[in-house]
Design an enzyme around this catalytic site. Structure first.
Site, mmCIF file in Angstrom:
data_model
loop_
_atom_site.group_PDB
_atom_site.id
_atom_site.type_symbol
_atom_site.label_atom_id
_atom_site.label_comp_id
_atom_site.label_asym_id
_atom_site.label_seq_id
_atom_site.Cartn_x
_atom_site.Cartn_y
_atom_site.Cartn_z
ATOM 1 N N CYS A 1 41.118 53.436 32.150
ATOM 2 C CA CYS A 1 42.348 53.112 32.889
ATOM 3 C C CYS A 1 43.505 54.047 32.538
ATOM 4 O O CYS A 1 44.480 54.155 33.277
ATOM 5 C CB CYS A 1 42.778 51.668 32.617
ATOM 6 S SG CYS A 1 41.523 50.474 33.029
ATOM 7 N N HIS B 1 50.418 50.028 33.771
ATOM 8 C CA HIS B 1 49.083 49.878 34.372
ATOM 9 C C HIS B 1 48.972 48.466 34.935
ATOM 10 O O HIS B 1 49.301 47.478 34.259
ATOM 11 C CB HIS B 1 48.039 50.124 33.279
ATOM 12 C CG HIS B 1 46.660 49.726 33.669
ATOM 13 N ND1 HIS B 1 46.130 50.003 34.907
ATOM 14 C CD2 HIS B 1 45.683 49.056 32.981
ATOM 15 C CE1 HIS B 1 44.897 49.524 34.965
ATOM 16 N NE2 HIS B 1 44.614 48.952 33.809
ATOM 17 N N ASN C 1 43.133 45.090 39.398
ATOM 18 C CA ASN C 1 43.158 46.217 38.455
ATOM 19 C C ASN C 1 42.332 47.368 39.031
ATOM 20 O O ASN C 1 41.104 47.299 39.055
ATOM 21 C CB ASN C 1 42.583 45.736 37.122
ATOM 22 C CG ASN C 1 42.554 46.825 36.061
ATOM 23 O OD1 ASN C 1 42.754 47.995 36.347
ATOM 24 N ND2 ASN C 1 42.288 46.423 34.826
HETATM 25 N N1 ACO Z 1 37.369 31.334 36.732
HETATM 26 C C1 ACO Z 1 37.336 30.142 36.083
HETATM 27 N N2 ACO Z 1 37.152 30.042 34.760
HETATM 28 C C2 ACO Z 1 36.977 31.186 34.089
HETATM 29 C C3 ACO Z 1 36.978 32.450 34.697
HETATM 30 C C4 ACO Z 1 37.185 32.487 36.084
HETATM 31 N N3 ACO Z 1 37.223 33.637 36.784
HETATM 32 N N4 ACO Z 1 36.782 33.401 33.757
HETATM 33 C C5 ACO Z 1 36.666 32.765 32.579
HETATM 34 N N5 ACO Z 1 36.770 31.427 32.784
HETATM 35 C C6 ACO Z 1 36.691 30.357 31.794
HETATM 36 C C7 ACO Z 1 35.922 30.753 30.565
HETATM 37 O O1 ACO Z 1 34.533 30.558 30.766
HETATM 38 C C8 ACO Z 1 36.487 29.787 29.543
HETATM 39 O O2 ACO Z 1 35.862 28.562 29.725
HETATM 40 P P1 ACO Z 1 35.509 27.649 28.442
HETATM 41 O O3 ACO Z 1 36.837 27.325 27.793
HETATM 42 O O4 ACO Z 1 34.826 26.474 29.046
HETATM 43 O O5 ACO Z 1 34.639 28.487 27.570
HETATM 44 C C9 ACO Z 1 37.941 29.638 29.971
HETATM 45 O O6 ACO Z 1 38.004 30.083 31.334
HETATM 46 C C10 ACO Z 1 38.899 30.452 29.138
HETATM 47 O O7 ACO Z 1 38.358 31.770 29.035
HETATM 48 P P2 ACO Z 1 39.127 32.876 28.246
HETATM 49 O O8 ACO Z 1 38.337 34.147 28.309
HETATM 50 O O9 ACO Z 1 39.522 32.347 26.904
HETATM 51 O O10 ACO Z 1 40.423 33.000 29.159
HETATM 52 P P3 ACO Z 1 41.722 33.812 28.845
HETATM 53 O O11 ACO Z 1 42.876 32.903 28.846
HETATM 54 O O12 ACO Z 1 41.560 34.779 27.712
HETATM 55 O O13 ACO Z 1 41.852 34.677 30.184
HETATM 56 C C11 ACO Z 1 41.488 36.919 30.915
HETATM 57 C C12 ACO Z 1 40.843 35.596 30.531
HETATM 58 C C13 ACO Z 1 42.280 36.706 32.201
HETATM 59 C C14 ACO Z 1 40.352 37.909 31.185
HETATM 60 C C15 ACO Z 1 42.403 37.418 29.765
HETATM 61 O O14 ACO Z 1 41.702 37.442 28.553
HETATM 62 C C16 ACO Z 1 42.957 38.748 30.034
HETATM 63 O O15 ACO Z 1 43.849 38.907 30.840
HETATM 64 N N6 ACO Z 1 42.460 39.801 29.352
HETATM 65 C C17 ACO Z 1 42.773 41.156 29.639
HETATM 66 C C18 ACO Z 1 41.623 41.723 30.329
HETATM 67 C C19 ACO Z 1 41.952 42.800 31.306
HETATM 68 O O16 ACO Z 1 42.890 42.759 32.056
HETATM 69 N N7 ACO Z 1 41.073 43.754 31.310
HETATM 70 C C20 ACO Z 1 41.158 44.779 32.265
HETATM 71 C C21 ACO Z 1 40.486 45.974 31.790
HETATM 72 S S1 ACO Z 1 41.357 46.810 30.550
HETATM 73 C C22 ACO Z 1 42.741 47.206 31.193
HETATM 74 O O17 ACO Z 1 42.806 47.576 32.329
HETATM 75 C C23 ACO Z 1 43.917 47.071 30.352
#
Ligand code: ACO
Length: 331
Positions: free
Chosen positions: A116, A258, A288
């Site tokens: 990215c 980003h 993204n």
């Molecule tokens: N829909 C519904 N539930 C979901 C989904 C979804 N799409 N995805 C995950 N869940 C569930 C998980 O299974 C978990 O369930 P559980 O508690 O029963 O185990 C629950 O939601 C919480 O999951 P987490 O992974 O803890 O959720 P979190 O609050 O961390 O949010 C997210 C996830 C949005 C991916 C967050 O971690 C984030 O924003 N991370 C950054 C990732 C990113 O943007 N990466 C892009 C690439 S790198 C870059 O460009 C910078």
């Protein structure tokens, strides 16, 4: 030493829209969950029958950027192309784009992969080539077809990404021009290679029938590690740039982070103490798009009149590697 100036911008997103409701028919998710955790409402998805692979999308954004720079394709002296997944392993995608644009001057073509952050890496390299007098007009492209490495059965990642392209022409500024790139900072933290990774499909682990059967040809991510590192590193790189150029956020007109997701954008802005009204955001429409996200958001804000000549801009990016970069400039 010469100075660089952004003389043209362009963007392209595929026509096909995939809404959160569309995704909720493919995996166990909901519009509400996706909006609350990411701010994303919809994303675009490439159609190979419409040539919407990286060089095909880049053709549109690059053509627009070259036209807006009031140049012809043959004025470009090097194409710096950022893509996490190129058209093919070789020849490079920059060369494929040279062909598509009808450039016959045999200009240099190079692909940059810093995930990215690739476009900010490319801009930093292009700026150096202009400052040292090597080239006068450089096309810097960020284009990503994330739909090919997105696992459409993994709800934790497939909701986050979209396809698109953004391009900029960076040119040597006139002597009396105030526009310039002030500074940039690049980094990579290889202690967290596994946090965002597509391990198969390269030389080390070519795709085999077994990999396909286990559906391991896709990316995987530790979302929370990425989140924490992204906000910390992007805000700290921006603070470094401001400090070493004796500027404060009051001097900055627009911050373009980003477009990973809204919570990353908002938290980075808060850590930096950047007023939300100075932050350019379009992640709700395109999700993204990796290294395409900053140049595409820049183009949108230039075209709709928010970004004007003479304004100071701050870019910050973060991605697999874990790479990161920031750039400070006057538009
Ligand atoms: N829909 C519904 N539930 C979901 C989904 C979804 N799409 N995805 C995950 N869940 C569930 C998980 O299974 C978990 O369930 P559980 O508690 O029963 O185990 C629950 O939601 C919480 O999951 P987490 O992974 O803890 O959720 P979190 O609050 O961390 O949010 C997210 C996830 C949005 C991916 C967050 O971690 C984030 O924003 N991370 C950054 C990732 C990113 O943007 N990466 C892009 C690439 S790198 C870059 O460009 C910078």
């Amino acid at each position: 030493m010469y100075q660089s100036k952004i003389t043209g911008t362009g963007k392209y997103h595929p026509e096909k829209v995939l809404t959160n409701d569309d995704l909720s028919k493919m995996v166990d998710t909901s519009d509400e969950w996706i909006i609350q955790r990411t701010g994303i409402k919809e994303r675009r998805q490439s159609d190979l029958t419409k040539d919407e692979f990286p060089s095909g999308m880049a053709y549109h954004s690059a053509k627009e950027a070259i036209e807006n720079a009031l140049l012809k394709p043959n004025d470009i002296e090097i194409i710096v192309f950022s893509a996490s997944l190129p058209d093919m392993l070789f020849p490079n995608t920059a060369s494929c784009l040279q062909d598509k644009l009808g450039i016959t001057n045999k200009c240099a073509c190079i692909d940059v992969n810093a995930a990215c952050t690739g476009w900010v890496y490319g801009m930093t390299m292009a700026n150096s080539l202009i400052q040292t007098g090597v080239y006068k007009n450089i096309l810097v492209v960020g284009t990503e077809m994330t739909s090919t490495f997105n696992n459409w059965e993994d709800r934790s990642t497939c909701v986050l990404f979209g396809d698109g392209s953004g391009s900029v022409v960076l040119s040597r500024a006139d002597d009396n021009d105030t526009a310039k790139i002030y500074d940039s900072v690049l980094s990579s933290d290889s202690s967290k290679l596994d946090a965002l990774i597509l391990p198969n499909g390269g030389s080390k682990s070519p795709v085999t029938a077994e990999i396909l059967e286990k559906r391991e040809q896709y990316m995987s991510m530790d979302g929370q590690v990425i989140f924490k590192n992204a906000v910390k590193t992007m805000s700290s790189h921006c603070a470094t740039l401001l400090k070493r150029n004796n500027l404060t956020l009051d001097d900055i007109d627009w911050f373009i982070p980003h477009q990973a997701n809204l919570r990353i954008i908002e938290t980075t802005g808060q850590l930096l103490k950047c007023p939300p009204e100075k932050v350019i955001v379009n992640v709700e429409k395109y999700a993204n798009t990796s290294s395409a996200s900053i140049p595409a958001a820049l183009h949108e804000a230039v075209i709709d009149g928010r970004i004007k000549r003479g304004q100071k801009l701050l870019f910050a990016a973060f991605g697999a590697g874990l790479t990161s970069g920031a750039m400070l400039l006057e538009f």
